[in-house]
Design a protein around this motif. Sequence first.
Motif, PDB file in Angstrom:
ATOM      1  N   THR A  11       0.828  -1.207   0.000  1.00 22.50           N
ATOM      2  CA  THR A  11       0.000   0.000   0.000  1.00 22.50           C
ATOM      3  C   THR A  11       0.866   1.262   0.000  1.00 22.50           C
ATOM      4  O   THR A  11       1.735   1.430   0.829  1.00 22.50           O
ATOM      5  CB  THR A  11      -0.898   0.016   1.237  1.00 22.50           C
ATOM      6  OG1 THR A  11      -1.674  -1.175   1.262  1.00 22.50           O
ATOM      7  CG2 THR A  11      -1.826   1.210   1.209  1.00 22.50           C
ATOM      8  N   GLY A  12       0.612   2.139  -0.962  1.00 22.07           N
ATOM      9  CA  GLY A  12       1.277   3.430  -0.993  1.00 22.07           C
ATOM     10  C   GLY A  12       2.520   3.515  -1.843  1.00 22.07           C
ATOM     11  O   GLY A  12       2.983   4.620  -2.121  1.00 22.07           O
ATOM     12  N   GLY A  61      -4.226  -3.977   3.091  1.00 26.74           N
ATOM     13  CA  GLY A  61      -3.815  -3.085   2.015  1.00 26.74           C
ATOM     14  C   GLY A  61      -4.039  -3.697   0.654  1.00 26.74           C
ATOM     15  O   GLY A  61      -4.694  -4.727   0.506  1.00 26.74           O
ATOM     16  N   CYS A  62      -3.478  -3.055  -0.386  1.00 25.53           N
ATOM     17  CA  CYS A  62      -3.718  -3.500  -1.750  1.00 25.53           C
ATOM     18  C   CYS A  62      -3.046  -4.828  -2.053  1.00 25.53           C
ATOM     19  O   CYS A  62      -3.325  -5.449  -3.076  1.00 25.53           O
ATOM     20  CB  CYS A  62      -3.234  -2.435  -2.744  1.00 25.53           C
ATOM     21  SG  CYS A  62      -1.454  -2.132  -2.705  1.00 25.53           S
ATOM     22  N   SER A  63      -2.131  -5.302  -1.174  1.00 23.98           N
ATOM     23  CA  SER A  63      -1.463  -6.574  -1.421  1.00 23.98           C
ATOM     24  C   SER A  63      -2.089  -7.725  -0.634  1.00 23.98           C
ATOM     25  O   SER A  63      -1.568  -8.827  -0.620  1.00 23.98           O
ATOM     26  CB  SER A  63       0.025  -6.457  -1.059  1.00 23.98           C
ATOM     27  OG  SER A  63       0.195  -6.140   0.311  1.00 23.98           O
ATOM     28  N   ALA A  64      -3.221  -7.479   0.033  1.00 22.71           N
ATOM     29  CA  ALA A  64      -3.869  -8.511   0.839  1.00 22.71           C
ATOM     30  C   ALA A  64      -4.788  -9.365  -0.040  1.00 22.71           C
ATOM     31  O   ALA A  64      -5.285  -8.914  -1.072  1.00 22.71           O
ATOM     32  CB  ALA A  64      -4.668  -7.869   1.971  1.00 22.71           C
ATOM     33  N   ASP A 124      -4.679   1.348  -5.742  1.00 23.79           N
ATOM     34  CA  ASP A 124      -3.358   1.573  -5.146  1.00 23.79           C
ATOM     35  C   ASP A 124      -3.416   2.543  -3.967  1.00 23.79           C
ATOM     36  O   ASP A 124      -2.430   2.701  -3.243  1.00 23.79           O
ATOM     37  CB  ASP A 124      -2.381   2.137  -6.182  1.00 23.79           C
ATOM     38  CG  ASP A 124      -2.061   1.154  -7.299  1.00 23.79           C
ATOM     39  OD1 ASP A 124      -2.166  -0.062  -7.048  1.00 23.79           O
ATOM     40  OD2 ASP A 124      -1.719   1.601  -8.403  1.00 23.79           O
ATOM     41  N   LEU A 125      -4.550   3.215  -3.794  1.00 22.64           N
ATOM     42  CA  LEU A 125      -4.651   4.285  -2.807  1.00 22.64           C
ATOM     43  C   LEU A 125      -4.884   3.703  -1.413  1.00 22.64           C
ATOM     44  O   LEU A 125      -5.806   2.917  -1.211  1.00 22.64           O
ATOM     45  CB  LEU A 125      -5.812   5.207  -3.180  1.00 22.64           C
ATOM     46  CG  LEU A 125      -5.766   6.654  -2.712  1.00 22.64           C
ATOM     47  CD1 LEU A 125      -4.603   7.378  -3.355  1.00 22.64           C
ATOM     48  CD2 LEU A 125      -7.078   7.355  -3.060  1.00 22.64           C
ATOM     49  N   PRO A 126      -4.063   4.072  -0.428  1.00 23.53           N
ATOM     50  CA  PRO A 126      -4.333   3.634   0.948  1.00 23.53           C
ATOM     51  C   PRO A 126      -5.726   4.060   1.390  1.00 23.53           C
ATOM     52  O   PRO A 126      -6.232   5.107   0.948  1.00 23.53           O
ATOM     53  CB  PRO A 126      -3.244   4.335   1.765  1.00 23.53           C
ATOM     54  CG  PRO A 126      -2.142   4.623   0.792  1.00 23.53           C
ATOM     55  CD  PRO A 126      -2.841   4.897  -0.514  1.00 23.53           C
ATOM     56  N   THR A 127      -6.340   3.271   2.262  1.00 30.75           N
ATOM     57  CA  THR A 127      -7.704   3.595   2.697  1.00 30.75           C
ATOM     58  C   THR A 127      -7.733   4.748   3.696  1.00 30.75           C
ATOM     59  O   THR A 127      -8.753   5.421   3.824  1.00 30.75           O
ATOM     60  CB  THR A 127      -8.376   2.364   3.319  1.00 30.75           C
ATOM     61  OG1 THR A 127      -7.560   1.858   4.384  1.00 30.75           O
ATOM     62  CG2 THR A 127      -8.577   1.269   2.279  1.00 30.75           C
ATOM     63  N   ALA A 128      -6.642   4.995   4.397  1.00 32.85           N
ATOM     64  CA  ALA A 128      -6.607   6.100   5.364  1.00 32.85           C
ATOM     65  C   ALA A 128      -6.504   7.434   4.638  1.00 32.85           C
ATOM     66  O   ALA A 128      -5.858   7.554   3.590  1.00 32.85           O
ATOM     67  CB  ALA A 128      -5.418   5.932   6.305  1.00 32.85           C
ATOM     68  N   ALA A 172     -19.843   3.061  -4.892  1.00 29.99           N
ATOM     69  CA  ALA A 172     -19.429   1.660  -5.001  1.00 29.99           C
ATOM     70  C   ALA A 172     -18.039   1.443  -4.409  1.00 29.99           C
ATOM     71  O   ALA A 172     -17.817   0.519  -3.616  1.00 29.99           O
ATOM     72  CB  ALA A 172     -19.464   1.220  -6.463  1.00 29.99           C
ATOM     73  N   VAL A 173     -17.101   2.308  -4.769  1.00 30.34           N
ATOM     74  CA  VAL A 173     -15.738   2.110  -4.275  1.00 30.34           C
ATOM     75  C   VAL A 173     -15.626   2.480  -2.803  1.00 30.34           C
ATOM     76  O   VAL A 173     -14.763   1.953  -2.091  1.00 30.34           O
ATOM     77  CB  VAL A 173     -14.704   2.884  -5.126  1.00 30.34           C
ATOM     78  CG1 VAL A 173     -14.738   2.394  -6.573  1.00 30.34           C
ATOM     79  CG2 VAL A 173     -14.914   4.381  -5.062  1.00 30.34           C
ATOM     80  N   LEU A 174     -16.511   3.365  -2.314  1.00 27.97           N
ATOM     81  CA  LEU A 174     -16.518   3.664  -0.887  1.00 27.97           C
ATOM     82  C   LEU A 174     -16.880   2.412  -0.095  1.00 27.97           C
ATOM     83  O   LEU A 174     -16.252   2.113   0.932  1.00 27.97           O
ATOM     84  CB  LEU A 174     -17.511   4.784  -0.585  1.00 27.97           C
ATOM     85  CG  LEU A 174     -17.733   5.110   0.900  1.00 27.97           C
ATOM     86  CD1 LEU A 174     -16.438   5.532   1.579  1.00 27.97           C
ATOM     87  CD2 LEU A 174     -18.808   6.192   1.063  1.00 27.97           C
ATOM     88  N   ALA A 175     -17.884   1.673  -0.555  1.00 28.58           N
ATOM     89  CA  ALA A 175     -18.254   0.434   0.119  1.00 28.58           C
ATOM     90  C   ALA A 175     -17.093  -0.558   0.108  1.00 28.58           C
ATOM     91  O   ALA A 175     -16.768  -1.184   1.130  1.00 28.58           O
ATOM     92  CB  ALA A 175     -19.483  -0.173  -0.550  1.00 28.58           C
ATOM     93  N   GLU A 176     -16.452  -0.711  -1.047  1.00 30.66           N
ATOM     94  CA  GLU A 176     -15.352  -1.673  -1.177  1.00 30.66           C
ATOM     95  C   GLU A 176     -14.165  -1.287  -0.300  1.00 30.66           C
ATOM     96  O   GLU A 176     -13.565  -2.128   0.381  1.00 30.66           O
ATOM     97  CB  GLU A 176     -14.915  -1.740  -2.650  1.00 30.66           C
ATOM     98  CG  GLU A 176     -15.977  -2.263  -3.592  1.00 30.66           C
ATOM     99  CD  GLU A 176     -15.652  -2.021  -5.044  1.00 30.66           C
ATOM    100  OE1 GLU A 176     -16.549  -2.217  -5.892  1.00 30.66           O
ATOM    101  OE2 GLU A 176     -14.505  -1.611  -5.353  1.00 30.66           O
ATOM    102  N   ARG A 177     -13.826  -0.009  -0.294  1.00 33.09           N
ATOM    103  CA  ARG A 177     -12.657   0.436   0.452  1.00 33.09           C
ATOM    104  C   ARG A 177     -12.935   0.482   1.951  1.00 33.09           C
ATOM    105  O   ARG A 177     -12.011   0.307   2.756  1.00 33.09           O
ATOM    106  CB  ARG A 177     -12.202   1.799  -0.077  1.00 33.09           C
ATOM    107  CG  ARG A 177     -11.490   1.683  -1.410  1.00 33.09           C
ATOM    108  CD  ARG A 177     -11.298   3.022  -2.108  1.00 33.09           C
ATOM    109  NE  ARG A 177     -10.659   4.021  -1.287  1.00 33.09           N
ATOM    110  CZ  ARG A 177      -9.345   4.069  -1.036  1.00 33.09           C
ATOM    111  NH1 ARG A 177      -8.547   3.134  -1.536  1.00 33.09           N
ATOM    112  NH2 ARG A 177      -8.832   5.038  -0.295  1.00 33.09           N
ATOM    113  N   THR A 178     -14.182   0.697   2.340  1.00 35.59           N
ATOM    114  CA  THR A 178     -14.524   0.622   3.757  1.00 35.59           C
ATOM    115  C   THR A 178     -14.329  -0.801   4.259  1.00 35.59           C
ATOM    116  O   THR A 178     -13.795  -1.023   5.355  1.00 35.59           O
ATOM    117  CB  THR A 178     -15.972   1.075   3.992  1.00 35.59           C
ATOM    118  OG1 THR A 178     -16.114   2.441   3.582  1.00 35.59           O
ATOM    119  CG2 THR A 178     -16.345   0.950   5.457  1.00 35.59           C
TER     120      THR A 178
END
Length: 328
Positions: free
Chosen positions: A56-57, A238-241, A81-85, A224-230
């Motif tokens: 992530t990041g 992170g993006c590698s999980a 690729d964007l961190p959720t924080a 849609a992406v807010l639900a996924e990223r939440t």
Amino acid sequence: MSDPLRLGTRGSKLALAQSQGVADALTAATGREVRLVEITTYGDVSNEPLAGIGGTGVFVNALREALLDGRVDVAVHSLKDLPTADAEGLTLAAVPTRADPRDALCARDGLTLGELPPGSTVGTGSPRRSAQLRALGLDLEVVPIRGNVDTRLSKVADGELDGVVLAHAGLARLGRLDSVTEVLDPLQMLPAPGQGALAVECRSDAAELVNMLAVVDDPTTRAAVLAERTLLAVLDSGCSAPVGAYAVAAEGDYAPDDASTGATVQLELYVRGAVISGDGAVNIRKSVTGPVEKAEELGRQLAHELLDDGAGAVVGVEPPAPKEENVS
């Protein structure tokens, strides 16, 4: 005349294609000239696996630094690729209309996943894809790879691999859909949270710019992406999980429209999530549905349902505490 808007982007072919698309949309909507500024990120110069360099990041931090120190006015990222924080001093000003979020197989001889012989080598740099490929039980050898789209496709063309799995959106933006031999159903391969979507960031204190960038924002994609990223944030991954998530908005129940005697369509958000162990042995999948306005709550609810089913052991998150029963 206003100075050209400086748009920060990674220098890969895919990043430049994505960023140019946003630049063209901004110019068409506002008349403002936009100039791309290439920024090299750590992820671009390292050949290590993403999980080994932080995941992530690694494709984002340098662009954010360029925003904060004033070298660029706007930055475009692949949203996955964007961190959720939240990033201090920056705001996610726009999420343009999403491209096809599904994964795609590019294999030799036009083969699909089911047609690849046992023992075939399939390359991917994503733990999420690796885990789901193994979970299919097709006896494929999943091989870790790095490199840009052309580099990965060349490994199939040269016979080094039997196939690679890539994001359909990236292939489309590069005009390489002719290499696709199968578009993978999300029931087989759930996309990464935010896959196919772009993120347009700028400084939080640039109010005029924030308002201008809103012209390329798509509220349905953002929900849609807010639900996924939440979901991803609650799972603390992170993006590698090995986490997949996909939210789709569709017409739901009809609701009365206060402004007229007619009716309006209530959009419903259908959110699917999956957590898969690296060997594919543990494959936890759940889904929730609710009003699109409740996107964040739906993502949070789905994450907790996955944790209740044991996802925490896969991603290294403590399961939620058991609810106290009312015994009075």
